[in-house]
Scaffold this active site. Sequence first.
Site, PDB file in Angstrom:
ATOM      1  N   LYS A 137      84.440  88.202  53.789  1.00 41.92           N
ATOM      2  CA  LYS A 137      83.912  87.108  54.635  1.00 41.92           C
ATOM      3  C   LYS A 137      83.827  85.798  53.864  1.00 41.92           C
ATOM      4  O   LYS A 137      84.350  84.775  54.288  1.00 41.92           O
ATOM      5  CB  LYS A 137      82.523  87.495  55.162  1.00 41.92           C
ATOM      6  N   ASN A 138      83.139  85.832  52.732  1.00 48.60           N
ATOM      7  CA  ASN A 138      82.864  84.564  52.046  1.00 48.60           C
ATOM      8  C   ASN A 138      84.116  83.917  51.468  1.00 48.60           C
ATOM      9  O   ASN A 138      84.217  82.698  51.403  1.00 48.60           O
ATOM     10  CB  ASN A 138      81.798  84.780  50.958  1.00 48.60           C
TER      11      ASN A 138
ATOM     12  N   ASP B 269      72.147  82.890  57.541  1.00 49.71           N
ATOM     13  CA  ASP B 269      70.964  83.735  57.511  1.00 49.71           C
ATOM     14  C   ASP B 269      69.689  82.949  57.247  1.00 49.71           C
ATOM     15  O   ASP B 269      69.678  82.022  56.450  1.00 49.71           O
ATOM     16  CB  ASP B 269      71.122  84.759  56.386  1.00 49.71           C
TER      17      ASP B 269
ATOM     18  N   MET C 244      67.003  85.203  44.172  1.00 46.50           N
ATOM     19  CA  MET C 244      67.548  83.963  44.754  1.00 46.50           C
ATOM     20  C   MET C 244      66.928  83.570  46.087  1.00 46.50           C
ATOM     21  O   MET C 244      66.768  82.392  46.354  1.00 46.50           O
ATOM     22  CB  MET C 244      69.055  84.082  44.913  1.00 46.50           C
TER      23      MET C 244
ATOM     24  N   ARG D 151      76.877  79.244  58.466  1.00 45.68           N
ATOM     25  CA  ARG D 151      76.742  78.705  57.117  1.00 45.68           C
ATOM     26  C   ARG D 151      78.088  78.170  56.599  1.00 45.68           C
ATOM     27  O   ARG D 151      78.162  77.166  55.911  1.00 45.68           O
ATOM     28  CB  ARG D 151      76.258  79.822  56.184  1.00 45.68           C
TER      29      ARG D 151
ATOM     30  N   ASP E 296      73.610  89.652  47.792  1.00 50.60           N
ATOM     31  CA  ASP E 296      73.958  90.171  49.118  1.00 50.60           C
ATOM     32  C   ASP E 296      73.943  91.703  49.184  1.00 50.60           C
ATOM     33  O   ASP E 296      74.097  92.278  50.261  1.00 50.60           O
ATOM     34  CB  ASP E 296      75.330  89.626  49.555  1.00 50.60           C
TER      35      ASP E 296
HETATM   36  C1  LIG Z   1      79.254  81.611  52.802  1.00 44.69           C
HETATM   37  C2  LIG Z   1      78.846  82.086  51.460  1.00 44.69           C
HETATM   38  O1  LIG Z   1      79.615  82.095  50.531  1.00 44.69           O
HETATM   39  N1  LIG Z   1      77.588  82.560  51.352  1.00 44.69           N
HETATM   40  C3  LIG Z   1      77.094  83.083  50.100  1.00 44.69           C
HETATM   41  C4  LIG Z   1      76.669  81.938  49.206  1.00 44.69           C
HETATM   42  O2  LIG Z   1      75.781  81.123  49.933  1.00 44.69           O
HETATM   43  P1  LIG Z   1      75.422  79.677  49.375  1.00 44.69           P
HETATM   44  O3  LIG Z   1      76.579  79.076  48.674  1.00 44.69           O
HETATM   45  O4  LIG Z   1      74.824  78.957  50.512  1.00 44.69           O
HETATM   46  O5  LIG Z   1      74.306  79.993  48.326  1.00 44.69           O
HETATM   47  P2  LIG Z   1      74.025  79.273  46.943  1.00 44.69           P
HETATM   48  O6  LIG Z   1      74.912  79.893  45.920  1.00 44.69           O
HETATM   49  O7  LIG Z   1      74.090  77.808  47.121  1.00 44.69           O
HETATM   50  O8  LIG Z   1      72.512  79.649  46.665  1.00 44.69           O
HETATM   51  C5  LIG Z   1      71.831  80.683  47.294  1.00 44.69           C
HETATM   52  C6  LIG Z   1      70.402  80.734  46.819  1.00 44.69           C
HETATM   53  O9  LIG Z   1      70.347  81.137  45.490  1.00 44.69           O
HETATM   54  C7  LIG Z   1      69.701  80.171  44.693  1.00 44.69           C
HETATM   55  N2  LIG Z   1      70.431  80.114  43.413  1.00 44.69           N
HETATM   56  C8  LIG Z   1      71.770  79.961  43.403  1.00 44.69           C
HETATM   57  C9  LIG Z   1      72.457  79.882  42.212  1.00 44.69           C
HETATM   58  C10 LIG Z   1      71.735  79.979  41.015  1.00 44.69           C
HETATM   59  O10 LIG Z   1      72.303  79.903  39.930  1.00 44.69           O
HETATM   60  N3  LIG Z   1      70.402  80.183  41.075  1.00 44.69           N
HETATM   61  C11 LIG Z   1      69.726  80.239  42.258  1.00 44.69           C
HETATM   62  O11 LIG Z   1      68.514  80.407  42.267  1.00 44.69           O
HETATM   63  C12 LIG Z   1      69.785  78.896  45.475  1.00 44.69           C
HETATM   64  O12 LIG Z   1      68.732  77.995  45.160  1.00 44.69           O
HETATM   65  C13 LIG Z   1      69.698  79.379  46.886  1.00 44.69           C
HETATM   66  O13 LIG Z   1      68.379  79.576  47.302  1.00 44.69           O
HETATM   67  O14 LIG Z   1      76.047  82.442  48.022  1.00 44.69           O
HETATM   68  C14 LIG Z   1      74.860  83.219  48.259  1.00 44.69           C
HETATM   69  C15 LIG Z   1      74.307  83.586  46.879  1.00 44.69           C
HETATM   70  O15 LIG Z   1      75.193  84.418  46.183  1.00 44.69           O
HETATM   71  C16 LIG Z   1      75.216  84.432  49.103  1.00 44.69           C
HETATM   72  O16 LIG Z   1      74.030  85.099  49.439  1.00 44.69           O
HETATM   73  C17 LIG Z   1      75.930  84.029  50.388  1.00 44.69           C
HETATM   74  O17 LIG Z   1      76.475  85.177  51.006  1.00 44.69           O
HETATM   75  C1  LIG Z   2      73.818  85.336  53.181  1.00 42.16           C
HETATM   76  C2  LIG Z   2      75.005  85.673  53.664  1.00 42.16           C
HETATM   77  O1  LIG Z   2      75.770  84.934  54.472  1.00 42.16           O
HETATM   78  P1  LIG Z   2      75.676  83.367  54.840  1.00 42.16           P
HETATM   79  O2  LIG Z   2      75.795  82.613  53.552  1.00 42.16           O
HETATM   80  O3  LIG Z   2      76.863  83.161  55.708  1.00 42.16           O
HETATM   81  O4  LIG Z   2      74.365  83.178  55.542  1.00 42.16           O
HETATM   82  C3  LIG Z   2      75.605  86.991  53.339  1.00 42.16           C
HETATM   83  O5  LIG Z   2      76.815  87.141  53.546  1.00 42.16           O
HETATM   84  O6  LIG Z   2      74.899  87.900  52.880  1.00 42.16           O
END
Ligand SMILES: CC(=O)N[C@H]1[C@@H](OP(=O)(O)OP(=O)(O)OC[C@H]2O[C@@H](n3ccc(=O)[nH]c3=O)[C@H](O)[C@@H]2O)O[C@H](CO)[C@@H](O)[C@@H]1O
Ligand SMILES: C=C(OP(=O)(O)O)C(=O)O
Length: 436
Positions: free
Chosen positions: A22-23, A121, A341, A97, A319
């Site tokens: 998916k991602n 989510d 996270m 997202r 995830d």
């Molecule tokens: C569409 C997509 O690709 N979605 C994925 C992407 O979401 P997405 O890219 O939105 O998520 P981010 O990597 O930006 O961050 C997710 C959360 O983790 C925290 N954070 C992130 C990096 C870090 O080094 N430290 C930290 O604390 C951020 O503050 C945030 O609360 O990555 C998430 C984290 O793997 C996954 O759950 C999602 O499935």
């Molecule tokens: C958090 C997820 O998805 P999304 O970033 O699309 O909300 C996920 O795939 O677990």
Amino acid sequence: MESFIIEGGHRLKGTITPQGAKNEALEVICATLLTTEPVRIKNIPDILDVNNLIILLQDIGVKVTRHHRGDYTFQADELNLSYLDSLQFVQKCSSLRGSVLLIGPLLGRFGKAIVAKPGGDKIGRRRLDTHFLGFKYLGAKFVRDPERDVFRIEAEQLKGCYMLLDEASITGTANIIMAAVTAKGTTTIYNAACEPYIQQLCHLLNAMGANISGIASNLITIVGVERLHGASHMVLPDMIEVGSFIGMAAMVGDGVRIKNVSLQNLGIIPDAFRRLGVKIQVEGDDLIVPYQPHYVVDSFIDGTIMTLSDAPWPGLTPDLISVLLVVATQARGSVLIHQKMFESRLFFVDKLIDMGAQIILCDPHRAVVVGHDHKMKLRAGRMTSPDIRAGIALLIAAMSSQGTSHIANIAQIDRGYEDIENRLNAIGACIKRVND
Ligand SMILES: CC(=O)N[C@H]1[C@@H](OP(=O)(O)OP(=O)(O)OC[C@H]2O[C@@H](n3ccc(=O)[nH]c3=O)[C@H](O)[C@@H]2O)O[C@H](CO)[C@@H](O)[C@@H]1O
Ligand SMILES: C=C(OP(=O)(O)O)C(=O)O
């Protein structure tokens, strides 16, 4: 609204093949906006989030041809950018997202984009600072449009530079890379996310004529090029789905083969399950989870309680934390699950506790699970899927439980799992989709 009715206790046996990731699919589909030429992508999963993104691209004017199941060509040669100014665009972005991934390529190619509040989510705060920071480093400017509650982002000419990201955000890194591939000069991104999703995006962009190095590391260098051209690409198997299948096979399996998993791209996922005592054999590129009457939680070398926690790649993906947690409910031994996270992703354990699981939710990030060692089955229950991964975890709990369970709001599961009930029923599950 659709729900699943699950008759628990049916055991899984046979072979199952993971869908495309998916991602990754969300990223590479958005990358097709970077060229006027056709880009062909295979192994695209047929799931709600991806299908909604494809519709959004069509709304912007991208020509989409479906050759076979999962095999599409995208051509972004005649775009209707005024659609970005419509209310409909903002509404559609708020349902997924992945829509956030449109910003980088639009900014890179056209020098402007709209940042609408993305959906996804509800699993805690999901800030976009890293995206904004990266675009700003490249020279973009933001203006808030209070009427539509969006940001307009513009740049006459993006310029490459060195940047240190505040965190290794996956979609943030993908967006910055897509904006930087045609920027003037060289961009260096330190503390870049480096999941296989990002690696695959970089491989596609290089096939389209970009010049990206440092792939798979957290230091990415992008030498800007004039323009990109067409290419073709194959999406990897979904590592989160592979992990979900390992979890199911451990809890209710009589021997399950997970086919063509792309083992080298699973990182430490199989080892995380092994730490719960789950046996996993490797045969070529397949994983086999044999029938196991017990799985015994490992302990750390110093004898302290096993802890499973998420971390940016190559650490354990957040995830899969919900799936690992549900598998732990039937392990022999105790484990601390630490979801670092996201702060609202563990609340679903209340439902597992209702079903008879022994879990102490210490705080929003940590739960201690004391496994039943299969001596006591979970009880069937009525529940609602709060997010995609809690949804699949509850489905696994229901499949392993005694009696018939009901899971509402399965659109959350459909966001990321293709035709899940039929694929699981084909190896022995008993899951029915109903319209409530
Ligand atoms: C569409 C997509 O690709 N979605 C994925 C992407 O979401 P997405 O890219 O939105 O998520 P981010 O990597 O930006 O961050 C997710 C959360 O983790 C925290 N954070 C992130 C990096 C870090 O080094 N430290 C930290 O604390 C951020 O503050 C945030 O609360 O990555 C998430 C984290 O793997 C996954 O759950 C999602 O499935
Ligand atoms: C958090 C997820 O998805 P999304 O970033 O699309 O909300 C996920 O795939 O677990």
